[in-house]
Design a protein around this motif. Sequence first.
Motif, PDB file in Angstrom:
ATOM      1  N   UNK A   1       0.888  -0.925   0.125  1.00 48.29           N
ATOM      2  CA  UNK A   1      -0.023   0.070  -0.015  1.00 48.29           C
ATOM      3  C   UNK A   1       0.672   1.249   0.072  1.00 48.29           C
ATOM      4  N   UNK A   2       0.275   2.218  -0.857  1.00 53.56           N
ATOM      5  CA  UNK A   2       1.211   3.480  -0.793  1.00 53.56           C
ATOM      6  C   UNK A   2       1.050   4.441   0.546  1.00 53.56           C
ATOM      7  N   UNK A   3      -0.735   4.961   0.449  1.00 52.65           N
ATOM      8  CA  UNK A   3      -0.820   5.526   1.705  1.00 52.65           C
ATOM      9  C   UNK A   3      -1.965   5.086   2.091  1.00 52.65           C
ATOM     10  N   UNK A   4      -2.027   4.198   2.894  1.00 49.92           N
ATOM     11  CA  UNK A   4      -3.179   3.429   3.398  1.00 49.92           C
ATOM     12  C   UNK A   4      -4.096   4.174   4.324  1.00 49.92           C
ATOM     13  N   UNK A   5      -3.547   5.413   5.047  1.00 50.80           N
ATOM     14  CA  UNK A   5      -4.356   6.296   5.810  1.00 50.80           C
ATOM     15  C   UNK A   5      -5.296   7.267   4.988  1.00 50.80           C
ATOM     16  N   UNK A   6      -4.777   7.594   3.536  1.00 53.26           N
ATOM     17  CA  UNK A   6      -5.608   8.351   2.715  1.00 53.26           C
ATOM     18  C   UNK A   6      -6.394   7.708   1.626  1.00 53.26           C
ATOM     19  N   UNK A   7      -5.593   6.608   1.135  1.00 46.98           N
ATOM     20  CA  UNK A   7      -6.503   5.958  -0.063  1.00 46.98           C
ATOM     21  C   UNK A   7      -5.965   4.402   0.013  1.00 46.98           C
ATOM     22  N   UNK A   8      -6.710   3.647   0.859  1.00 49.50           N
ATOM     23  CA  UNK A   8      -6.430   2.206   1.269  1.00 49.50           C
ATOM     24  C   UNK A   8      -6.114   1.375   0.086  1.00 49.50           C
ATOM     25  N   UNK A   9      -6.716   1.682  -1.166  1.00 49.91           N
ATOM     26  CA  UNK A   9      -6.729   0.817  -2.289  1.00 49.91           C
ATOM     27  C   UNK A   9      -5.664   0.810  -3.243  1.00 49.91           C
ATOM     28  N   UNK A  10      -4.967   2.045  -2.970  1.00 43.32           N
ATOM     29  CA  UNK A  10      -3.766   2.382  -3.941  1.00 43.32           C
ATOM     30  C   UNK A  10      -2.450   1.863  -3.462  1.00 43.32           C
TER      31      UNK A  10
END
Length: 265
Positions: free
Chosen positions: A188-197
Motif C-alpha cells: 500500500x502507498x498511503x493506506x491512511x488516505x487511499x487504502x486501495x492504492x
Amino acid sequence: MIALSSEQKEITRSSRARSASEKILTRSLSGALYAIITVLCIFLGPIPLALCVAAMAWLCASEFFRIARLLGRDPSEVFGLTASVIFVFLPFMPELADRIIVAAFLLLAGLWYVFSPRKNISDVAITVAGAFYTGYLLSSLVEIRLMHAANTPYDSICAALLLFGVFSSLWLSDALAFFIGSRFGKHKMFPHISPKKSWEGFYAGLAGSVFVWWLMYAVGIPGMSVPIIFAGGFLVGIGGLIGDLFESRLKRSANIKDSGNIIPG
C-alpha cells in the motif's frame, strides 16, 4: 454469533462478486461516455473543447465547494463558480488581459471579505482555491489545443492529437493502476488516505502513461523526442496520482465515499 451455512456463504460471495461487477460495468460505461464526449470536443476545435472544459470546471468546483461546506466552511459558490468558468477561457485572451482578470478576481475576493463580517479568511481562501484548483488548472487543456491552431489545418490536428494523447495517457494510467492494483497490489502507498492504492498499481499506471507518450512519438507528432516521452509520461502519471490523493484526502476529511454523484460509478 449465528454461523452461516455453506450455501449461505456461497450466496454471500456471489452477491459481493455481482455487486463488484456491476460497479465496474457502471464505472466503465460512464467513463466511456465521458471519454467519447471529450474526444469529440477535442477534434471539433478549441471553442467546443473550451465549452466542454468549462462544464467540467463548473462541476468540479461545485463539488469542491460542497465538500468545503461539509467541513464547516462557507465559501461564496456563485463567486467561485463564476471565476472557475471564466478562467477556462483565459487562453483565448491577450496576455495582459488574462492577468488583469486574475488580479481583478483576487481584488474582488478581498472586497468580499471586507464587506462580509460573518465570513472568515478561510472562507475567502477556499473560494479562491476552488476557482484556481478547477478552472485555472483545467485551462491548460485549452492552452494545449490552441497551440498552432491559427496556422495550417495540419498543425491544428497535431495539437488535437497531442491533447488526445495527454488525456489517453492519464486514462490508461488510471485504468492500469486500478486493475493491476486490484489484482496484484500488495504494498500500500498511503493506506491512511487511499487504502486501495498500491505501489504495484502506481508503477503499472506510470508504465502505461509513458507507453502512450511513446506512441505519440512513434506516429510522428511534432515536438516529440525521447526525453519528452519520459518527461511527459512521468509528469502525467505522477500528477494524476497527486490529484487522486488530494481528492481522497478531501473526501476522508469530510467523511464521504464519493466526491460527487453526477456521473454514475
